[in-house]
Write a protein that holds these residues in place. Sequence first.
Motif, short mmCIF file in Angstrom:
data_model
loop_
_atom_site.label_atom_id
_atom_site.label_comp_id
_atom_site.label_asym_id
_atom_site.label_seq_id
_atom_site.Cartn_x
_atom_site.Cartn_y
_atom_site.Cartn_z
N GLN A 131 0.83 -1.21 0.00
CA GLN A 131 0.00 0.00 0.00
C GLN A 131 0.87 1.26 0.00
N GLN A 132 1.95 1.26 0.79
CA GLN A 132 2.86 2.41 0.81
C GLN A 132 3.48 2.62 -0.57
N ARG A 135 1.05 4.09 -3.08
CA ARG A 135 0.73 5.50 -2.83
C ARG A 135 1.79 6.45 -3.40
#
Length: 149
Positions: A131-132, A135
């Motif tokens: 997810q990081q 992003r």
Amino acid sequence: MGEIDEKFYLVRSDVLPESMQKTLEVKELLERGKVSSINEAVKKVDLSRSAFYKYRDAVFPFQAMVKEKMITLFFHLEDRTGTLSNLLTVVATAGCNVLTIHQTIPLQGKANVTLSINTALMNIDIEELLQQLKRLEFVIRVEILSSGA
């Protein structure tokens, strides 16, 4: 194109569909050098090539992932100054050790990067790391290519 939230599950092998079980068999034959090609392997286990390609990047033996603590990530990135450095900072901050890096020559402002990382000392779970990475504004796509050796 909407962002897909990838989640990972531990599933007992006896409830996996036959095509997924056979995909794992094909991968094992290839890894152990028991066959010389994907075509030979899929014939040996009676699996279609299309089924193998559908599942090969989605099913992995759990013990290999736990034992090796290594995963390979594939990125499709916008080619910008500092992109690789920023990507590696996120990976390092998560406690991962980079084992290999392969980057293609950028074409039309895009490049592919493959990272093999050791996750033994990772301080977040793999879903949070993904997810990081997703992003990051320059990341077009990130996916797990493989786990284990």
